[in-house]
Design an enzyme around this catalytic site. Structure first.
Site, PDB file in Angstrom:
ATOM      1  CB  THR A  81      37.434  45.140  34.966  1.00  0.00           C
ATOM      2  OG1 THR A  81      37.633  45.130  33.557  1.00  0.00           O
ATOM      3  CG2 THR A  81      35.982  44.883  35.291  1.00  0.00           C
ATOM      4  NE  ARG A 252      40.647  45.053  25.954  1.00  0.00           N
ATOM      5  CZ  ARG A 252      41.787  45.285  26.591  1.00  0.00           C
ATOM      6  NH1 ARG A 252      41.784  45.774  27.820  1.00  0.00           N
ATOM      7  NH2 ARG A 252      42.938  45.031  26.019  1.00  0.00           N
ATOM      8  CG  ASP A 274      44.858  49.971  35.177  1.00  0.00           C
ATOM      9  OD1 ASP A 274      45.426  48.874  34.996  1.00  0.00           O
ATOM     10  OD2 ASP A 274      43.873  50.350  34.510  1.00  0.00           O
TER      11      ASP A 274
HETATM   12  N1  LIG Z   1      33.163  37.878  32.220  1.00  0.00           N
HETATM   13  C1  LIG Z   1      34.152  38.574  32.751  1.00  0.00           C
HETATM   14  N2  LIG Z   1      34.694  39.589  32.066  1.00  0.00           N
HETATM   15  C2  LIG Z   1      35.704  40.263  32.642  1.00  0.00           C
HETATM   16  C3  LIG Z   1      36.189  39.975  33.946  1.00  0.00           C
HETATM   17  N3  LIG Z   1      37.184  40.835  34.230  1.00  0.00           N
HETATM   18  C4  LIG Z   1      37.304  41.648  33.166  1.00  0.00           C
HETATM   19  N4  LIG Z   1      36.412  41.300  32.205  1.00  0.00           N
HETATM   20  C5  LIG Z   1      36.253  41.910  30.869  1.00  0.00           C
HETATM   21  O1  LIG Z   1      37.456  41.684  30.158  1.00  0.00           O
HETATM   22  C6  LIG Z   1      37.773  42.782  29.338  1.00  0.00           C
HETATM   23  C7  LIG Z   1      39.193  43.239  29.618  1.00  0.00           C
HETATM   24  O2  LIG Z   1      39.290  43.774  30.913  1.00  0.00           O
HETATM   25  P1  LIG Z   1      40.252  45.008  31.269  1.00  0.00           P
HETATM   26  O3  LIG Z   1      39.964  45.380  32.671  1.00  0.00           O
HETATM   27  O4  LIG Z   1      40.165  46.055  30.233  1.00  0.00           O
HETATM   28  O5  LIG Z   1      41.685  44.302  31.160  1.00  0.00           O
HETATM   29  P2  LIG Z   1      43.112  44.961  31.461  1.00  0.00           P
HETATM   30  O6  LIG Z   1      43.880  43.984  32.257  1.00  0.00           O
HETATM   31  O7  LIG Z   1      42.953  46.316  32.021  1.00  0.00           O
HETATM   32  O8  LIG Z   1      43.702  45.036  29.986  1.00  0.00           O
HETATM   33  P3  LIG Z   1      44.910  46.004  29.491  1.00  0.00           P
HETATM   34  O9  LIG Z   1      44.509  47.402  29.786  1.00  0.00           O
HETATM   35  O10 LIG Z   1      45.028  45.736  28.023  1.00  0.00           O
HETATM   36  O11 LIG Z   1      46.136  45.575  30.220  1.00  0.00           O
HETATM   37  C8  LIG Z   1      36.719  43.865  29.618  1.00  0.00           C
HETATM   38  O12 LIG Z   1      35.756  43.830  28.598  1.00  0.00           O
HETATM   39  C9  LIG Z   1      36.093  43.427  30.934  1.00  0.00           C
HETATM   40  O13 LIG Z   1      34.739  43.781  31.025  1.00  0.00           O
HETATM   41  C10 LIG Z   1      35.594  38.885  34.660  1.00  0.00           C
HETATM   42  O14 LIG Z   1      35.943  38.530  35.791  1.00  0.00           O
HETATM   43  N5  LIG Z   1      34.580  38.224  34.008  1.00  0.00           N
HETATM   44 MG   LIG Z   2      43.533  48.147  31.368  1.00  0.00          MG
END
Ligand SMILES: Nc1nc2c(ncn2[C@@H]2O[C@H](COP(=O)(O)OP(=O)(O)OP(=O)(O)O)[C@@H](O)[C@H]2O)c(=O)[nH]1
Ligand SMILES: [Mg+2]
Length: 428
Positions: A81, A252, A274
């Site tokens: 994100t 996600r 990433d």
């Molecule tokens: N409400 C909220 N949702 C968030 C925030 N940051 C991320 N998300 C949500 O959390 C979910 C996971 O976020 P990702 O960015 O996919 O997480 P990641 O760290 O890349 O996960 P992996 O790829 O599995 O390592 C997504 O649906 C995002 O929209 C935040 O600050 N607030």
């Molecule tokens: Mg990710």
């Protein structure tokens, strides 16, 4: 490459000679020596060699200047994100192929989410409010199974409700995880026809009190962005649906492997890397440790009362602290600046109004409803993981889905990162 080097050497020799002869003098003042007699072909070859020289030198300078930022953290901490925000802020708009992928991700999140809710309602033994919902749910699951291959269907659940098995340590044995977001499966599940057929059932189920009560207990399964997508089912099922920025940021899709994006920020080239944060993905992290300028470590600070997607048992925040420990104390990163992003602050502030952090972290002292007390505890807990407490550790509370917040926070860390890069260049 050796041919290229040979031609470069030849070109250098030619230029050296040339500088001392008359080829480069104006026509009238030319004298007559052997290199003036170079054929057209030889002259062209020399020109090309000079170009190669220049581009090699340019590349070398650029590589030395390139700022490599590694995004690390446990699964669902918000790394991808954050990268999406960098693309929005520094990289221009998402193009058609990316939008198609996000459309598929949004619809897959909605489908997998409804499935997870239906199954969770069953587990929690919560009653349906409308008698026909039971039959609608059964038909929905049956049709979903028929649309998807069974393999993909089960894996889709893992991405939403989190039941992926995995190994324990960051440097532990590789574990072949099911790919929860198999591209082929996603495409099948989210085609216009298949998705549209399932939408009425999803709408009916989402309206039912039994599913709403299940949603209220969402801590027991993972489905953060789901409410938004289910409230917008009509829009996301339209044939011409194009994901909005908010859809993109909320979608996600667990990262598998390593994803890189380059940006030029204030004239400085940045490469942001990433990686997947789930346990089964962490053995790949080592592949991108070389030449790192800075690490942005993301931890989801709202997850203090939640269990890990991978095993359904381990506390997510403790897992995050353990991963941080491994990274921040790694000798490989002795000269690398680490910035801690305590992410999902929006969800943290919402959660502490009703859930006490002291239940999961008995060592917490203070008022569990006071944001200041909770945030201070979180910072202290992460800081305590460092063996070398003299090494600076910057931290920020972030909300990765909020573009303005990320703009401000990234501006604050950008100069530190660039400064770190300059120091590394001076040292090498
Ligand atoms: N409400 C909220 N949702 C968030 C925030 N940051 C991320 N998300 C949500 O959390 C979910 C996971 O976020 P990702 O960015 O996919 O997480 P990641 O760290 O890349 O996960 P992996 O790829 O599995 O390592 C997504 O649906 C995002 O929209 C935040 O600050 N607030
Ligand atoms: Mg990710």
């Amino acid at each position: 490459m050796s041919g290229q080097r040979a031609s470069t050497a030849a070109a250098s020799l030619f230029l050296f000679l040339c500088r001392h002869c008359c080829c480069c003098l104006p026509r009238r003042s030319r004298c007559c020596c052997s290199c003036c007699c170079l054929s057209r072909g030889e002259m062209e070859q020399a020109r090309r060699s000079r170009q190669i020289d220049a581009s090699i030198a340019h590349e070398r300078r650029a590589t030395r200047r390139l700022v490599k930022v590694l995004l690390l953290g446990a699964g669902e901490s918000g790394k991808s994100t954050f990268l999406k925000q960098m693309r929005i802020i520094h990289g221009g708009d998402f193009q058609a192929p990316a939008l198609r992928e996000f459309r598929s991700a949004v619809r897959a999140n909605a489908l997998g989410g409804v499935r997870a809710l239906v199954e969770a309602r069953e587990r929690l033994c919560l009653p349906w409010s409308e008698s026909r919902s039971q039959a609608v749910a059964a038909r929905f699951l049956h049709e979903l199974d028929a649309v998807l291959e069974p393999r993909i269907c089960r894996q889709g659940d893992a991405a939403v409700s989190g039941r992926e098995p995995g190994s324990g340590e960051i440097c532990g044995a590789a574990c072949d995880s099911a790919d929860g977001d198999d591209a082929e499966g996603m495409a099948l599940a989210t085609t216009q026809d298949a998705f549209s057929r399932l939408v009425p059932a999803m709408q009916q189920l989402w309206r039912d009190r039994g599913i709403q009560d299940t949603w209220d207990r969402r801590r027991e399964f993972q489905a953060e962005s789901l409410k938004f997508f289910l409230d917008n089912l009509e829009r996301i099922s339209e044939p011409l649906y194009t994901p909005s920025r908010q859809d993109i940021l909320l979608a996600r899709r667990a990262t598998k492997g390593i994803v890189e994006h380059e940006f030029v920020i204030r004239g400085v080239p940045f490469r942001m890397v990433d990686v997947g944060g789930q346990r089964s993905e962490r053995h790949k992290w080592f592949q991108c440790f070389e030449g790192v300028t800075s690490i942005l470590f993301l931890a989801s600070c709202s997850e203090f009362d939640q269990a890990l997607a991978e095993d359904g048992v381990t506390n997510r925040l403790r897992e995050s602290m353990a991963v941080f420990d491994t990274i921040v104390n790694n000798r490989f990163f002795a000269g690398v600046s680490v910035v801690l992003f305590l992410n999902k602050t929006d969800l943290l502030l919402e959660k502490i109004a009703t859930v006490s952090i002291a239940e999961s972290f008995p060592e917490f002292r203070g008022d569990p409803r006071c944001p200041g007390d909770v945030q201070e505890f979180l910072v202290r807990s992460f800081r305590a993981k460092r063996r070398d407490s003299t090494k600076p550790l910057f931290h920020h509370f972030t909300t990765a889905i909020d573009t303005e917040n990320i703009k401000v926070v990234f501006n604050a860390v950008r100069d530190t990162i660039i400064q770190n890069n300059i120091q590394q260049l001076l040292l090498n």
